[in-house]
Design an enzyme around this catalytic site. Structure first.
Site, PDB file in Angstrom:
ATOM      1  N   THR A 114      23.790 -15.209  44.857  1.00 22.30           N
ATOM      2  CA  THR A 114      22.474 -14.891  45.420  1.00 22.30           C
ATOM      3  C   THR A 114      22.356 -15.394  46.850  1.00 22.30           C
ATOM      4  O   THR A 114      23.016 -16.383  47.221  1.00 22.30           O
ATOM      5  CB  THR A 114      21.381 -15.561  44.549  1.00 22.30           C
ATOM      6  OG1 THR A 114      20.162 -15.635  45.302  1.00 22.30           O
ATOM      7  CG2 THR A 114      21.729 -16.989  44.174  1.00 22.30           C
ATOM      8  N   TYR A 138      17.893 -23.689  41.341  1.00 21.77           N
ATOM      9  CA  TYR A 138      18.511 -22.394  41.034  1.00 21.77           C
ATOM     10  C   TYR A 138      19.643 -22.112  42.030  1.00 21.77           C
ATOM     11  O   TYR A 138      20.777 -21.808  41.637  1.00 21.77           O
ATOM     12  CB  TYR A 138      17.444 -21.285  41.085  1.00 21.77           C
ATOM     13  CG  TYR A 138      18.013 -19.888  41.080  1.00 21.77           C
ATOM     14  CD1 TYR A 138      18.691 -19.388  39.975  1.00 21.77           C
ATOM     15  CD2 TYR A 138      17.881 -19.052  42.206  1.00 21.77           C
ATOM     16  CE1 TYR A 138      19.219 -18.098  39.981  1.00 21.77           C
ATOM     17  CE2 TYR A 138      18.397 -17.765  42.219  1.00 21.77           C
ATOM     18  CZ  TYR A 138      19.065 -17.293  41.104  1.00 21.77           C
ATOM     19  OH  TYR A 138      19.589 -16.028  41.120  1.00 21.77           O
TER      20      TYR A 138
END
Ligand SMILES: NC(=O)c1ccc[n+]([C@@H]2O[C@H](COP(=O)([O-])OP(=O)(O)OC[C@H]3O[C@@H](n4cnc5c(N)ncnc54)[C@H](O)[C@@H]3O)[C@@H](O)[C@H]2O)c1
Length: 325
Positions: A114, A138
């Site tokens: 990501t 995350y």
């Protein structure tokens, strides 16, 4: 090839499973259905299991040639309040998978990374070689897995493609599968639901950013363009080429206000919205420089915001008419 799609009953994994099948690969989906849906895996062999379950993994890995790893928890805010949950699934689960793969003699993996690995970039569009400094657990969990892949490549010749997605959006053109998160936090489905009158007014987080219209800018990438990037990455590894880490975005940034306008144009309805304060940690602009993916993988996004919103709207309309569980 026999491709094990871990997390293939989720949003991006289910689109990629279809793309793999369409070009003749044999697909096995492995998913614990924690945030996925059995109907998204319809038409595929689905093995229900958890990446943390070594024996389930070992038996499904035998006979596979390559892995695509989509399984993760992926809510930034929740990762701040419950990092333990994120490190357990994304880090411990990821390592369990890598070790089982090495033990099974598999040496090709494509990983859902990501743009959150970059944190708040000093320069936009983002190039892959800037420092990776994630600003939430995350992003840290994804960076850890990228670094584990780098170490396993050096030590064991385990080849990887880390695909750093920007904002995945849109739905399959068939209208049969699309984005389904519970809760939904992504801008486009929330704007569509607000427009349809089936969701609350859209919250716009901040209108005082240093951007032309004051709202945040993101790079929205169609889910089927993402799926194609996985096919290109698999071909790259299949050809025996080196591991890669690349941005998967369009290179075009759209502001929240531009997305609202696109939704109003496609639906013919207005999007009720209110401006609320900024969310902590939201960078003003996150846009990919996708040149590396184009040169190394011969991949380029082919769909823009209009296709993203139109396909997402067809899916939202379809979804409201069907039972999803
Ligand atoms: N959606 C985005 O915009 C975006 C952006 C960047 C990166 N990503 C990454 O892409 C991947 C897929 O995202 P998505 O939006 O499709 O999410 P999703 O929640 O729809 O899909 C994830 C799938 O993984 C499964 N899963 C989770 N933990 C598992 C476990 N321990 N064992 C087996 N299966 C498990 C879930 O049941 C689900 O089907 C994630 O890794 C996410 O971090 C997504």
């Amino acid at each position: 090839m026999v491709v094990l799609v871990i997390g293939g009953a989720g949003y991006i994994g289910s689109h990629t499973a279809r793309a793999l099948k369409a070009v003749g690969h044999e697909v096995i989906i492995f998913d614990n259905l924690s945030t996925g849906y059995e109907f998204l895996a319809a038409g595929f062999k689905l093995v229900k299991g958890d990446v943390l379950d070594k024996s389930a993994l070992t038996s499904v890995l035998s006979g596979c040639d390559a892995i695509m790893h989509f399984a993760a928890h992926a809510y930034v805010g929740e990762s701040v309040t419950n990092p333990r949950k994120y490190f357990r699934n994304n880090v411990e689960g990821g390592l369990a998978l890598l070790n089982a793969a090495v033990d099974a003699g598999i040496n090709k993996i494509i990983f859902s990374s990501t743009c959150a690995v970059y944190g708040v970039p000093a320069k936009v569009p983002i190039e892959e070689n800037i420092p990776r400094q994630p600003v939430n657990p995350y992003g840290v969990s994804k960076l850890f897995f990228e670094q584990a892949l780098e170490a396993y490549d050096r030590a064991y010749g385990f080849r990887y493609a880390s695909l750093r997605y920007f904002n995945a959006a849109g739905a399959d053109e068939s209208g049969e599968i699309g984005e389904l998160h519970e809760p939904e936090t992504h801008l486009i489905p929330l704007a569509l639901r607000a427009a349809a009158g089936v969701g609350p007014a859209l919250q716009v987080f901040g209108s005082d950013y240093p951007t032309p219209d004051g709202t945040c800018i993101r790079d929205y990438i169609h889910v089927n363009d993402l799926a194609t990037a996985h096919l290109r990455a698999l071909e790259h590894l299949e050809a025996g080429k080196e591991s890669v880490a690349v941005n998967v975005g369009t290179g075009v940034g759209e502001s929240v206000r531009e997305v609202i306008s696109a939704v109003e144009k496609v639906t013919g309805k207005s999007v009720p919205h209110t401006v609320v304060p900024r969310r902590p940690g939201d960078p003003p602009a996150l846009v990919a420089n996708p040149a590396k993916a184009q040169s190394l993988l011969n991949w380029k996004a082919t769909r823009g915001l209009n296709e993203i919103v139109s396909t997402a709207w067809s899916w939202e309309e379809h979804r409201r008419g069907v039972r999803v569980r």
